[in-house]
Design a protein around this motif. Structure first.
Motif, PDB file in Angstrom:
ATOM      1  N   ARG A  45       0.867  -1.221  -0.073  1.00 15.47           N
ATOM      2  CA  ARG A  45      -0.161   0.039  -0.042  1.00 15.47           C
ATOM      3  C   ARG A  45       0.915   1.055   0.086  1.00 15.47           C
ATOM      4  NH1 ARG A  45      -3.028  -3.086   3.563  1.00 15.47           N
ATOM      5  NH2 ARG A  45      -2.206  -2.157   5.508  1.00 15.47           N
ATOM      6  N   ARG A  46       1.820   1.179   0.566  1.00 11.82           N
ATOM      7  CA  ARG A  46       2.876   2.375   0.765  1.00 11.82           C
ATOM      8  C   ARG A  46       3.503   2.610  -0.570  1.00 11.82           C
ATOM      9  NH1 ARG A  46       6.516   3.097   6.004  1.00 11.82           N
ATOM     10  NH2 ARG A  46       5.086   3.829   7.261  1.00 11.82           N
ATOM     11  N   VAL A  90      11.979   3.893  -5.975  1.00  9.18           N
ATOM     12  CA  VAL A  90      12.692   4.301  -4.754  1.00  9.18           C
ATOM     13  C   VAL A  90      14.453   3.993  -5.415  1.00  9.18           C
ATOM     14  CG1 VAL A  90      13.629   3.896  -2.586  1.00  9.18           C
ATOM     15  CG2 VAL A  90      11.161   3.867  -3.175  1.00  9.18           C
ATOM     16  N   SER A  91      14.967   4.968  -5.273  1.00  9.62           N
ATOM     17  CA  SER A  91      16.553   4.765  -5.580  1.00  9.62           C
ATOM     18  C   SER A  91      17.350   5.453  -4.589  1.00  9.62           C
ATOM     19  CB  SER A  91      16.898   5.413  -6.907  1.00  9.62           C
ATOM     20  OG  SER A  91      16.691   6.775  -6.948  1.00  9.62           O
ATOM     21  N   ARG A  92      18.667   4.944  -4.582  1.00  7.96           N
ATOM     22  CA  ARG A  92      19.588   5.882  -3.571  1.00  7.96           C
ATOM     23  C   ARG A  92      19.355   7.137  -3.784  1.00  7.96           C
ATOM     24  NH1 ARG A  92      25.114   7.356  -3.226  1.00  7.96           N
ATOM     25  NH2 ARG A  92      25.905   6.949  -1.173  1.00  7.96           N
ATOM     26  N   ASP A  93      19.333   7.685  -4.770  1.00  7.55           N
ATOM     27  CA  ASP A  93      19.316   9.097  -5.177  1.00  7.55           C
ATOM     28  C   ASP A  93      18.024   9.636  -4.400  1.00  7.55           C
ATOM     29  OD1 ASP A  93      21.705   9.103  -6.468  1.00  7.55           O
ATOM     30  OD2 ASP A  93      20.800   9.358  -8.405  1.00  7.55           O
ATOM     31  N   SER A  94      16.979   9.029  -4.835  1.00  3.41           N
ATOM     32  CA  SER A  94      15.530   9.777  -4.039  1.00  3.41           C
ATOM     33  C   SER A  94      15.679   9.558  -2.614  1.00  3.41           C
ATOM     34  CB  SER A  94      14.535   8.941  -4.631  1.00  3.41           C
ATOM     35  OG  SER A  94      14.630   7.550  -4.388  1.00  3.41           O
ATOM     36  N   VAL A  95      16.255   8.672  -2.050  1.00  2.00           N
ATOM     37  CA  VAL A  95      16.430   8.429  -0.454  1.00  2.00           C
ATOM     38  C   VAL A  95      17.143   9.370  -0.023  1.00  2.00           C
ATOM     39  CG1 VAL A  95      17.398   6.973   1.400  1.00  2.00           C
ATOM     40  CG2 VAL A  95      16.128   5.852  -0.465  1.00  2.00           C
ATOM     41  N   LEU A  96      18.335   9.686  -0.811  1.00  2.00           N
ATOM     42  CA  LEU A  96      19.278  10.867  -0.201  1.00  2.00           C
ATOM     43  C   LEU A  96      19.030  12.231  -0.302  1.00  2.00           C
ATOM     44  CD1 LEU A  96      22.889   9.378  -1.282  1.00  2.00           C
ATOM     45  CD2 LEU A  96      21.878   9.236   0.926  1.00  2.00           C
ATOM     46  N   ALA A  97      18.073  12.303  -1.384  1.00  2.00           N
ATOM     47  CA  ALA A  97      17.317  13.750  -1.671  1.00  2.00           C
ATOM     48  C   ALA A  97      16.376  14.092  -0.595  1.00  2.00           C
ATOM     49  CB  ALA A  97      16.602  13.902  -2.972  1.00  2.00           C
ATOM     50  N   ALA A  98      15.862  12.938  -0.130  1.00  2.00           N
ATOM     51  CA  ALA A  98      14.685  13.142   0.791  1.00  2.00           C
ATOM     52  C   ALA A  98      15.567  13.400   2.025  1.00  2.00           C
ATOM     53  CB  ALA A  98      13.896  11.900   1.107  1.00  2.00           C
ATOM     54  N   ALA A  99      16.615  12.551   2.590  1.00  2.00           N
ATOM     55  CA  ALA A  99      17.279  12.947   3.613  1.00  2.00           C
ATOM     56  C   ALA A  99      17.695  14.437   3.795  1.00  2.00           C
ATOM     57  CB  ALA A  99      18.450  12.034   3.654  1.00  2.00           C
ATOM     58  N   LEU A 100      18.312  14.679   2.469  1.00  2.00           N
ATOM     59  CA  LEU A 100      18.724  16.248   2.558  1.00  2.00           C
ATOM     60  C   LEU A 100      17.571  17.154   2.842  1.00  2.00           C
ATOM     61  CD1 LEU A 100      21.091  18.337   1.989  1.00  2.00           C
ATOM     62  CD2 LEU A 100      20.504  18.038  -0.517  1.00  2.00           C
ATOM     63  N   MET A 101      16.455  16.799   2.235  1.00  2.00           N
ATOM     64  CA  MET A 101      15.360  17.949   2.707  1.00  2.00           C
ATOM     65  C   MET A 101      14.972  17.746   4.093  1.00  2.00           C
ATOM     66  SD  MET A 101      12.722  17.266  -0.404  1.00  2.00           S
ATOM     67  CE  MET A 101      11.499  18.305   0.268  1.00  2.00           C
ATOM     68  N   ILE A 102      14.903  16.787   4.664  1.00  2.00           N
ATOM     69  CA  ILE A 102      14.794  16.602   6.077  1.00  2.00           C
ATOM     70  C   ILE A 102      15.789  17.469   7.086  1.00  2.00           C
ATOM     71  CG2 ILE A 102      14.647  15.081   8.468  1.00  2.00           C
ATOM     72  CD1 ILE A 102      13.468  12.911   6.070  1.00  2.00           C
ATOM     73  N   ILE A 103      17.049  17.305   6.786  1.00  2.00           N
ATOM     74  CA  ILE A 103      18.405  18.045   7.278  1.00  2.00           C
ATOM     75  C   ILE A 103      18.117  19.243   7.000  1.00  2.00           C
ATOM     76  CG2 ILE A 103      20.665  17.997   7.611  1.00  2.00           C
ATOM     77  CD1 ILE A 103      20.933  15.028   6.993  1.00  2.00           C
ATOM     78  N   ARG A 145      13.167   5.634   9.737  1.00  6.12           N
ATOM     79  CA  ARG A 145      11.790   5.540   9.951  1.00  6.12           C
ATOM     80  C   ARG A 145      11.308   6.910   9.199  1.00  6.12           C
ATOM     81  NH1 ARG A 145       7.924   2.318  11.433  1.00  6.12           N
ATOM     82  NH2 ARG A 145       9.314   1.128  12.382  1.00  6.12           N
ATOM     83  N   ARG A 146      11.656   7.985   9.697  1.00  8.27           N
ATOM     84  CA  ARG A 146      11.211   9.214   9.045  1.00  8.27           C
ATOM     85  C   ARG A 146      11.716   9.399   7.647  1.00  8.27           C
ATOM     86  NH1 ARG A 146      12.071  15.486  11.118  1.00  8.27           N
ATOM     87  NH2 ARG A 146      10.864  16.404   9.684  1.00  8.27           N
ATOM     88  N   LEU A 147      12.763   8.992   7.183  1.00 10.32           N
ATOM     89  CA  LEU A 147      13.068   8.743   6.030  1.00 10.32           C
ATOM     90  C   LEU A 147      12.173   7.782   4.986  1.00 10.32           C
ATOM     91  CD1 LEU A 147      15.209   9.726   3.878  1.00 10.32           C
ATOM     92  CD2 LEU A 147      16.818   7.848   4.700  1.00 10.32           C
ATOM     93  N   ALA A 148      11.846   6.703   5.796  1.00  9.72           N
ATOM     94  CA  ALA A 148      11.125   5.841   4.943  1.00  9.72           C
ATOM     95  C   ALA A 148       9.559   6.609   4.617  1.00  9.72           C
ATOM     96  CB  ALA A 148      10.971   4.617   5.857  1.00  9.72           C
ATOM     97  N   GLU A 149       9.213   7.222   5.760  1.00  3.51           N
ATOM     98  CA  GLU A 149       7.885   7.953   5.767  1.00  3.51           C
ATOM     99  C   GLU A 149       7.993   8.997   4.359  1.00  3.51           C
ATOM    100  OE1 GLU A 149       7.237   9.362   9.533  1.00  3.51           O
ATOM    101  OE2 GLU A 149       6.507   7.498  10.425  1.00  3.51           O
ATOM    102  N   ALA A 150       9.152   9.756   4.476  1.00  6.96           N
ATOM    103  CA  ALA A 150       9.373  10.838   3.451  1.00  6.96           C
ATOM    104  C   ALA A 150       9.230  10.323   2.004  1.00  6.96           C
ATOM    105  CB  ALA A 150      10.604  11.547   3.696  1.00  6.96           C
ATOM    106  N   VAL A 151       9.651   9.010   1.922  1.00  6.09           N
ATOM    107  CA  VAL A 151       9.507   8.412   0.447  1.00  6.09           C
ATOM    108  C   VAL A 151       8.533   7.357   0.312  1.00  6.09           C
ATOM    109  CG1 VAL A 151      12.363   8.720  -0.075  1.00  6.09           C
ATOM    110  CG2 VAL A 151      10.968   6.592   0.922  1.00  6.09           C
ATOM    111  N   GLY A 152       7.850   7.352   1.320  1.00  7.95           N
ATOM    112  CA  GLY A 152       6.431   6.638   1.200  1.00  7.95           C
ATOM    113  C   GLY A 152       6.614   5.070   0.941  1.00  7.95           C
ATOM    114  N   ARG A 153       7.576   4.611   1.863  1.00  8.81           N
ATOM    115  CA  ARG A 153       7.896   3.095   1.749  1.00  8.81           C
ATOM    116  C   ARG A 153       8.350   2.604   3.355  1.00  8.81           C
ATOM    117  NH1 ARG A 153       7.002   4.182  -2.992  1.00  8.81           N
ATOM    118  NH2 ARG A 153       7.904   3.053  -4.713  1.00  8.81           N
ATOM    119  N   ASP A 154       8.003   1.423   3.245  1.00 12.54           N
ATOM    120  CA  ASP A 154       8.436   0.556   4.423  1.00 12.54           C
ATOM    121  C   ASP A 154       9.836   0.784   4.683  1.00 12.54           C
ATOM    122  OD1 ASP A 154       9.558  -2.040   5.808  1.00 12.54           O
ATOM    123  OD2 ASP A 154       7.520  -1.783   6.392  1.00 12.54           O
TER     124      ASP A 154
END
Length: 234
Positions: A11-12, A20-33, A44-53
């Motif tokens: 569902r997520r 999801v790719s490494r680049d999209s995960v890191l981009a989401a992490a940069l936005m959070i930081i 967990r927060r990173l997973a929520e940001a990209v909409g995945r488990d």
């Protein structure tokens, strides 16, 4: 029949609709930081940001340390050096100015830029982290410096830059509406008998200009290097 955890992951994934790719995960992490600081980042927060488990995130980055390394890589990728510039001092000034702009755009990432590469042996660092070193060595050796002196200049430049951006980002004004510089900077909290020189410099501290300080520091650094380091004929 799929278990409930599998259904939740599916569902997520359907909700996100974006691979999801490494680049999209890191981009989401940069936005959070950028928004909330390094301390706010969790897997967990990173997973929520990209909409995945969260388990999906671990397929691309094994742990939080790898995420922090990756975020510093993203920013270092934006450092550009024209290794063919015939004017090495002008090129190093441009590198310094662009590095400062990156630091001001991502202030919460600056501590990572300073510390994360140091936690990894040089040959094991990401190519984007090592690339500015290689390009600056080529720039300087093309200008006539030998390899050892070129490396010395690189270390001096980036040591200065790291210190400068950390200092500039810490220039916090306690009472911006106050007209008295001592009160504005909170220096009234320091015993006047123990810190007379620092309190006396309140007007200078209050007038801090990061761009001007950078240029002044570069003047001192590059003038000294030009005068003291020998060069061979290119």
């Amino acid at each position: 029949m799929a278990d409930s955890s599998t259904d939740a992951t599916t569902r997520r994934g359907e909700r996100s609709g974006v691979p999801v790719s490494r680049d999209s995960v890191l981009a989401a992490a940069l936005m959070i930081i950028d928004r909330d600081g390094v301390e706010a980042l969790s897997m967990r927060r990173l997973a929520e940001a990209v909409g995945r488990d969260p388990m999906v995130i671990y397929r691309h980055v094994p742990n939080k340390a790898a995420v922090l390394d990756g975020v510093s890589e993203l920013v270092f990728e934006q450092v550009r050096v024209d290794a063919d510039d015939p004017d090495w001092t002008t090129q190093l000034r441009e590198v310094a100015r662009s590095f400062r702009e990156l630091a001001l755009a991502h202030p919460n990432v600056v501590p990572l830029l300073v510390t994360r590469p140091l936690s990894t042996p040089l040959a094991m660092r990401a190519l984007s982290v090592v690339r500015p070193l290689e390009d600056i060595l080529r720039l300087l050796m093309g200008a006539g410096f030998n390899g050892a002196d070129a490396l010395h200049i690189y270390r001096a430049l980036f040591g200065f830059l790291y210190g400068h951006v950390l200092n500039e980002l810490q220039e916090v004004v306690e009472r911006p509406e106050e007209t008295d510089e001592v009160l504005r900077l909170g220096l009234h909290r320091l015993p006047i008998t123990e810190f007379p020189l620092l309190r006396g410099l309140a007007p200078v501290l209050a007038a801090y200009d990061g761009a001007a300080e950078l240029e002044r520091g570069l003047d001192i650094l590059l003038t000294g290097l030009t005068a003291t380091l020998p060069r061979t004929t290119p």
